[in-house]
Design a protein around this motif. Sequence first.
Motif, PDB file in Angstrom:
ATOM      1  N   ALA A  13       0.844  -1.201   0.000  1.00 11.23           N
ATOM      2  CA  ALA A  13       0.000   0.000   0.000  1.00 11.23           C
ATOM      3  C   ALA A  13       0.872   1.241   0.000  1.00 11.23           C
ATOM      4  O   ALA A  13       2.007   1.225   0.484  1.00 11.23           O
ATOM      5  N   ASP A  17      -3.419   4.992  -2.106  1.00 13.12           N
ATOM      6  CA  ASP A  17      -4.474   4.039  -1.766  1.00 13.12           C
ATOM      7  C   ASP A  17      -5.402   4.556  -0.666  1.00 13.12           C
ATOM      8  O   ASP A  17      -6.277   3.823  -0.200  1.00 13.12           O
ATOM      9  N   ILE A  21      -8.627   2.651   1.136  1.00 16.19           N
ATOM     10  CA  ILE A  21      -8.540   2.250   2.542  1.00 16.19           C
ATOM     11  C   ILE A  21      -9.671   2.890   3.339  1.00 16.19           C
ATOM     12  O   ILE A  21     -10.310   2.240   4.170  1.00 16.19           O
ATOM     13  N   ILE A  49      -2.213   4.033   6.586  1.00 16.07           N
ATOM     14  CA  ILE A  49      -1.327   3.345   5.642  1.00 16.07           C
ATOM     15  C   ILE A  49       0.127   3.450   6.103  1.00 16.07           C
ATOM     16  O   ILE A  49       0.843   2.450   6.167  1.00 16.07           O
ATOM     17  N   TRP A  65      -1.500  -6.416   2.326  1.00 10.24           N
ATOM     18  CA  TRP A  65      -1.223  -5.929   0.987  1.00 10.24           C
ATOM     19  C   TRP A  65      -2.522  -5.615   0.255  1.00 10.24           C
ATOM     20  O   TRP A  65      -3.558  -6.230   0.492  1.00 10.24           O
ATOM     21  N   ILE A  66      -2.441  -4.665  -0.652  1.00 11.38           N
ATOM     22  CA  ILE A  66      -3.564  -4.280  -1.504  1.00 11.38           C
ATOM     23  C   ILE A  66      -3.794  -5.390  -2.524  1.00 11.38           C
ATOM     24  O   ILE A  66      -2.848  -5.848  -3.171  1.00 11.38           O
ATOM     25  N   THR A  68      -5.676  -6.369  -6.013  1.00 14.01           N
ATOM     26  CA  THR A  68      -6.348  -5.870  -7.211  1.00 14.01           C
ATOM     27  C   THR A  68      -6.521  -7.022  -8.200  1.00 14.01           C
ATOM     28  O   THR A  68      -5.732  -7.965  -8.187  1.00 14.01           O
ATOM     29  N   PRO A  75      -8.456  -1.406  -6.602  1.00 12.50           N
ATOM     30  CA  PRO A  75      -8.342  -2.362  -5.503  1.00 12.50           C
ATOM     31  C   PRO A  75      -9.704  -2.898  -5.069  1.00 12.50           C
ATOM     32  O   PRO A  75     -10.709  -2.178  -5.088  1.00 12.50           O
ATOM     33  N   LEU A  78      -7.863  -6.374   0.815  1.00 15.29           N
ATOM     34  CA  LEU A  78      -6.566  -6.517   1.466  1.00 15.29           C
ATOM     35  C   LEU A  78      -6.365  -7.983   1.803  1.00 15.29           C
ATOM     36  O   LEU A  78      -7.331  -8.684   2.140  1.00 15.29           O
TER      37      LEU A  78
END
Length: 167
Positions: A13, A17, A21, A49, A65-66, A68, A75, A78
């Motif tokens: 991240a 982001d 978030i 973050i 972690w993000i 996608t 995104p 997580l």
Amino acid sequence: MILQTERLALREAGPDDAAFILELLNAPGFLTGIGDRGVRTLDQARSYIEERMVESYRLQGFGMWIVTPRTGEAPIGLAGLVKRDVIPHVDVGYAFLESAWGKGYAREAAAAVLELARGRLGIDPVAAIVNPDNLASRRLLEKLGLRLVDVRQLPGWDQPSAYYLTA
């Protein structure tokens, strides 16, 4: 890029982001299933973050972690590893926007994170904690090979947690 699966990419991240978030941490499913992190503004999301996610990468070499889609879309969640003071083992965690529920993303991401933890990072066993009422997450953890140890009250937590470990 931390890792890729058939459909997903997981990455660290960053400040960009913050809007995601903010949305995720205030989604009804997150608030009910995981808890209120008190993040209500973009500035608070950027601080979250930096202070929680990036700091974990720096100190532990892992974190949340993000997630996608590999198609490069925005995104959707997580997934990652967390070292908490209140439990003895590193735990796997995941949280997804409601629009991503029911598509197998949590299972795919969590399975990849477990493989990374036990393989490349040498972390074994791996734990998981979940709201005992979150039956979908409990089933997912069991499908991933984690077994219920007990339901415990963690210090500083408002609700009990179902505590799982890899076999």
